[in-house]
Scaffold this active site. Sequence first.
Site, PDB file in Angstrom:
ATOM      1  N   ASP A 388       0.840  -1.190   0.000  1.00 49.37           N
ATOM      2  CA  ASP A 388       0.000   0.000   0.000  1.00 49.37           C
ATOM      3  C   ASP A 388       0.881   1.247   0.000  1.00 49.37           C
ATOM      4  OD1 ASP A 388      -1.806   2.017   0.399  1.00 49.37           O
ATOM      5  OD2 ASP A 388      -2.898   1.023   2.006  1.00 49.37           O
ATOM      6  N   HIS A 418      -3.852   0.217  -2.306  1.00 55.79           N
ATOM      7  CA  HIS A 418      -4.735   0.913  -1.369  1.00 55.79           C
ATOM      8  C   HIS A 418      -6.163   0.819  -1.885  1.00 55.79           C
ATOM      9  CE1 HIS A 418      -5.504   3.786   1.890  1.00 55.79           C
ATOM     10  NE2 HIS A 418      -6.371   4.359   1.070  1.00 55.79           N
TER      11      HIS A 418
END
Length: 523
Positions: A388, A418
Site C-alpha cells: 500500500d 490501497h
Amino acid sequence: MWGFFLCLLPSLTLFLVSILLQMNWIRHLAESAVQRLGCFMWTLTCRLLKLPYTNVSGSTKEKTEVKLICKPTALASYLRKHWHALTQPPTRPQTDPHLQIITNLMWPTLEGAEMQGVRFTRDHILLHDGGIVALDWAVGLSHQDQIKRQHHPGGKVLGLHSSNPAIVILIPNALGRVTPHLLKLCHLTLKQGFYPVVFHRRGHGGCPLTTPRYQEFGNPSDLMQTVAYLRSHHPSSTLLAVSEGSGSGLLLSYLGECGSSSYLMAAACISPVFHGQLWFENEFPWLYHWLALMYRKFQINRYATSLSSVMDVANILRCKSLRDMEEFMFCTVTQQIHRTSDSKDHIKKGDSRIPLKPDWAGYWDRNEPLRDADEVAIPVLCLYSTDDPLSPPSSTLPETLFHNNPYFLLAQTEQGGHCGFMHKDECGNTTSWSHSAVLEYFQVTADFFGLEDKKGFKDVTAMGCSHGLRRSTSAVMSTRRSTLLRKDRPVLSSRRRQISTPSDTFTLEEEREDFTWNRSYTR
C-alpha cells in the site's frame, strides 16, 4: 503497377499478420512482446512521475498469501474453517498498486441518482447542533444484476434476502469522495441481498454545510447520531459498517467511544489508517498528495464565506500539505473556543475531547483512531496490503493489538495496493477480492453468533428443567411480560450490544445466553 501494389500493401500486411497469429507460438510471442512493452512504458511513466515502482511482470495466475493475525478465539477458529476468502486468495491481473489506485480511487465518477448501475436516494439528518449529514440509500440495480445471484462457495446464498435485510453503512475516505471502489462495493452489497447506505459527513458528498463547522478526523459524534437514527427507524435490521481507507479513522473512533452501545453486529476496514498523526506526517507519493490537497482545498473554498468566522480560510488555501491544512483548520484558538461552546452536544458527558491546548499533539489525543481500542466490543476485520503506497510502512502496524484483543482481526496480503485487491474470478472477470471477502465475513460472523445463541438457549433450557414447576411457571410468565415490553431486535446480533435504552429490558434467559456468548467468544 507499383502504385497499385502500394495501395494493396496495408491489406496484404494485415492478412499476413492474421494468418501468423493463428499459430500458437507466434500468438504467445506477440502477447509476451506486448506485455513487455507495456511494462516498459509503465516503468518509464512511474519514473517520470516519481512514483515507487513495483515489478508487474509476475504471472497473472499467481496467488498472494492471506495471513490472518488475531488472538486465538472461538470466532477466529470458526472463521478459519468457514471463511473461504482465506483459502481463495486474490490472483494478480494487475499487481502494480498504482494501477489499482488509479482505477479504483482516482477514476472520475458521474454524480447523480444513478452511478455504476446503482440507483440512490438521499436522506438528510438534522443533528443536535443544527448541522446536516446525508445518507445515500442504494435502492435498486439494473434488471440483469437483479436476476443474477452470487453464491457462497459452499452452496449457500450470501447476504440476508428477507423482509428485513441487514443494513451496511459505507463510510467513504476522509476526503468524502465517492470513489469507483466504493460504488463497486455498494453494487455487490446490494446484489447479495444487503441494504447499503453511504454516510456523508457535513459538507461532504454534496451535503450542505449549515453550520460553520467541519468534523475532525476522529470525531464520531455525527456518526453516533446517524447510527442511532438508523437503529430507531430500522429496529429489526442488523447494522453493519464498512470503511474505505482513511474513513477507518472515523469508524474505529466510533467503535472505541461507543463500546458495547455501538448497535453494530460487526465492522470491517479496507486499507485502514491505524495511526492518524503518522498518516498525516508520512510522506507518500507527491502525485496522490497533490491531488488530495487540491480536492480538500476545493471543498474548503466552496464554504469559504461561512467558515471564515471560525477559520483562517486564506491561510488554509495557501497550505502546501494536508498536515498543515488539518492543523490550520482545527488547531487554532478560534477553533478551541468554538469547540468548547459546542461540547454540550457531544454524547458522552465529561468528554475528554477538549484538550488543554489547541496544538497538534492535543488534536491527536482526542482523534487517534485507536485511542479507545480497548473499549471496542464487536469483531472488527481489517484488510491490509503490504504494498500500500498511501499508508505508513507495514512495520508500524499495531500487531500487538491484534494478538491481544479478541475483537480485532487483521487479514494481510502481499498485493492489493490501497483499496484495490483486484483479482480475476473463475469466469475471468476482474473483481475486487476485498469486497467479496468482507461480505462473506459478515455472513460467517452472523452464522457464528447464531450458533452461539442456540448453544445458550439449550443451556438455559436444560437448566430450567432441573427447577420445580412453580419456578418454571413464574419464569415463563416473566418471559412473556418482558417480551411484550421488549423492542424488536436484529436476529443475528448480540442482544447485549443492541440494547442501550432504559426501556429495553433483559430476561433471565437473555442474560445467561449473553454470558454464554461472551464466555465462548473470548476463551
